[in-house]
Design an enzyme around this catalytic site. Structure first.
Site, PDB file in Angstrom:
ATOM      1  N   TYR A 101       0.983  -1.104  -0.194  1.00 20.60           N
ATOM      2  CA  TYR A 101       0.049   0.012   0.072  1.00 20.60           C
ATOM      3  C   TYR A 101       0.848   1.188   0.173  1.00 20.60           C
ATOM      4  O   TYR A 101       1.947   1.256   0.697  1.00 20.60           O
ATOM      5  CB  TYR A 101      -0.901   0.058   1.416  1.00 20.60           C
ATOM      6  CG  TYR A 101      -1.871  -0.907   1.291  1.00 20.60           C
ATOM      7  CD1 TYR A 101      -3.206  -0.894   0.863  1.00 20.60           C
ATOM      8  CD2 TYR A 101      -1.765  -2.178   1.709  1.00 20.60           C
ATOM      9  CE1 TYR A 101      -4.247  -1.720   0.888  1.00 20.60           C
ATOM     10  CE2 TYR A 101      -2.730  -3.355   1.849  1.00 20.60           C
ATOM     11  CZ  TYR A 101      -4.059  -2.860   1.196  1.00 20.60           C
ATOM     12  OH  TYR A 101      -4.959  -3.970   1.335  1.00 20.60           O
ATOM     13  N   ASP A 258     -17.876  -6.668   2.609  1.00 22.27           N
ATOM     14  CA  ASP A 258     -18.387  -5.526   1.847  1.00 22.27           C
ATOM     15  C   ASP A 258     -19.770  -5.650   1.101  1.00 22.27           C
ATOM     16  O   ASP A 258     -20.748  -4.940   1.235  1.00 22.27           O
ATOM     17  CB  ASP A 258     -17.337  -4.862   0.809  1.00 22.27           C
ATOM     18  CG  ASP A 258     -16.069  -4.711   1.705  1.00 22.27           C
ATOM     19  OD1 ASP A 258     -16.030  -4.743   2.925  1.00 22.27           O
ATOM     20  OD2 ASP A 258     -15.120  -4.602   0.879  1.00 22.27           O
TER      21      ASP A 258
HETATM   22  P1  ADP Z   1     -14.946 -10.532   5.649  1.00 22.02           P
HETATM   23  O1  ADP Z   1     -14.649 -10.590   4.117  1.00 22.02           O
HETATM   24  O2  ADP Z   1     -15.539  -9.025   5.888  1.00 22.02           O
HETATM   25  O3  ADP Z   1     -13.985 -11.226   6.577  1.00 22.02           O
HETATM   26  P2  ADP Z   1     -16.409 -12.899   6.102  1.00 22.02           P
HETATM   27  O4  ADP Z   1     -15.603 -13.856   5.922  1.00 22.02           O
HETATM   28  O5  ADP Z   1     -17.130 -12.830   7.585  1.00 22.02           O
HETATM   29  O6  ADP Z   1     -16.106 -11.466   5.679  1.00 22.02           O
HETATM   30  O7  ADP Z   1     -17.672 -13.277   5.144  1.00 22.02           O
HETATM   31  C1  ADP Z   1     -18.816 -12.464   5.181  1.00 22.02           C
HETATM   32  C2  ADP Z   1     -20.042 -13.138   4.375  1.00 22.02           C
HETATM   33  O8  ADP Z   1     -19.383 -13.810   3.081  1.00 22.02           O
HETATM   34  C3  ADP Z   1     -20.368 -14.240   4.887  1.00 22.02           C
HETATM   35  O9  ADP Z   1     -21.279 -13.904   5.701  1.00 22.02           O
HETATM   36  C4  ADP Z   1     -20.951 -15.217   3.770  1.00 22.02           C
HETATM   37  O10 ADP Z   1     -22.231 -14.416   3.375  1.00 22.02           O
HETATM   38  C5  ADP Z   1     -20.036 -15.188   2.712  1.00 22.02           C
HETATM   39  N1  ADP Z   1     -18.796 -16.058   2.688  1.00 22.02           N
HETATM   40  C6  ADP Z   1     -17.472 -15.766   3.037  1.00 22.02           C
HETATM   41  N2  ADP Z   1     -17.002 -17.002   3.006  1.00 22.02           N
HETATM   42  C7  ADP Z   1     -17.914 -17.871   2.412  1.00 22.02           C
HETATM   43  C8  ADP Z   1     -17.844 -19.297   2.230  1.00 22.02           C
HETATM   44  N3  ADP Z   1     -16.489 -19.832   2.385  1.00 22.02           N
HETATM   45  N4  ADP Z   1     -18.827 -19.971   1.878  1.00 22.02           N
HETATM   46  C9  ADP Z   1     -19.976 -19.258   1.945  1.00 22.02           C
HETATM   47  N5  ADP Z   1     -20.313 -17.889   2.268  1.00 22.02           N
HETATM   48  C10 ADP Z   1     -18.990 -17.166   2.466  1.00 22.02           C
END
Ligand code: ADP
Length: 302
Positions: A101, A258
């Site tokens: 960055y 997001d």
């Molecule tokens: P961030 O990218 O902000 O860390 P998360 O990993 O908590 O967010 O994931 C956000 C959303 O993306 C989850 O609530 C789900 O809807 C979707 N998601 C992320 N990874 C997966 C996965 N491996 N399988 C299914 N849905 C996923």
């Protein structure tokens, strides 16, 4: 009357590698990603605005054109001729992405430097959306201005939405990050954390604990995402849990959270149905992680 959704933060220039060893330039950033998806999902009765500050140079102009071309309102984007936008380069090594960055002196860091100007930009917003990254990039006095600004907007009727998006490298230390995020959560109505971040930096023992910690700070609704795990919600003290949608081919999780936030808010602000809103968030995030890049076409059938 048009409702106004204002997302605030930093959009950056993205340099992404291509197969032939060159780079392609794009624009992205956590709150911009949410605004970009929100514009696709919110009805036309909503204006979706992006609040940031950029330079007056050609790259800054291209960024504003990009934001405008996405259908977002750019009328509250600040300009200054002594700074420019931040940039990151994606490096690919054995299929793993890493990021470098250049953002330490970006114009966006000054988005709340002028208290009156900042306040005026929030005027009449039905929803004000920001993240822990928005707060992290601000200098300490500007964080105070920022939090006073959202407190006033809230008192005037805006719904304040926060995604804590905890990124330790943007903060001086973990205590500062925890303290500022906790303060911001006290000014928020809806909080959309990712459990993986929260367990790392707040040592929560469960998603319920994360939800209750933020709920205790005063947010009426907390929605705790957890990748492929369940989404745990706490609304007015009532806990509920919804399973996510299995995704077989996860290609790129950039902007999972997001995009979930945009899908969730578009549905939730429509009728307040929590289950329907979590489903909408999950459905959008699934589409996004099944394709490469932060900003993907979501209107085509899967
Ligand atoms: P961030 O990218 O902000 O860390 P998360 O990993 O908590 O967010 O994931 C956000 C959303 O993306 C989850 O609530 C789900 O809807 C979707 N998601 C992320 N990874 C997966 C996965 N491996 N399988 C299914 N849905 C996923």
């Amino acid at each position: 009357m048009k409702y106004k959704f204002v997302a605030m933060g930093e959009c950056m220039v993205e340099m992404a590698p291509t197969a032939d060893g060159t780079y392609v330039m794009g624009f992205a950033g956590d709150t911009l990603n949410t605004a970009w998806y929100a514009r696709k999902l919110f009805p036309e009765s909503w204006t979706v605005s992006y609040l940031t500050t950029v330079g007056t140079d050609g790259v800054s102009n291209s960024m504003v054109q990009f934001i405008e071309a996405a259908g977002l309102d750019t009328g509250i984007i600040g300009r200054r001729d002594d700074k420019t936008v931040g940039l990151y380069v994606i490096q690919l090594s054995n299929g793993e992405r890493s990021f470098a960055y250049w953002r330490s002196d970006s114009a966006a860091k000054t988005l709340a430097s002028d208290a009156d100007d900042f306040q005026a930009k929030l005027d009449g917003a039905k929803v004000v959306y920001f993240s822990g990254i928005t707060l992290a990039i601000l200098a300490e006095p500007d964080r105070v201005t920022f939090l006073e600004g959202i407190a006033k907007a809230r008192a005037a009727g805006s719904t304040i939405v926060l995604d804590p998006n905890l990124r330790l490298r943007l903060w001086s230390n973990v205590d500062e990050m925890r303290e500022v995020i906790t303060k911001a959560s006290q000014h928020s109505d809806i909080i959309l954390p990712s459990y993986e971040d929260e367990v790392t930096f707040f040592n929560d023992g469960s998603q319920e604990e994360t939800a209750r910690r933020y709920g205790g700070a005063g947010a009426g609704l907390v929605v705790v995402k957890n990748g492929p795990g369940d989404v745990v919600c706490l609304r007015d003290g009532v806990l509920s849990s919804y399973s996510s949608i299995p995704v077989e081919n996860v290609l790129d999780t950039t902007a999972a959270g997001d995009s979930f936030n945009a899908g969730f808010l578009a549905a939730y602000l429509d009728d307040g149905d929590l289950k329907k809103a979590v489903d909408a968030g999950n459905r959008l995030a699934c589409r996004v992680i099944g394709q490469r890049g932060a900003l993907v076409d979501v209107l085509e059938p899967a």
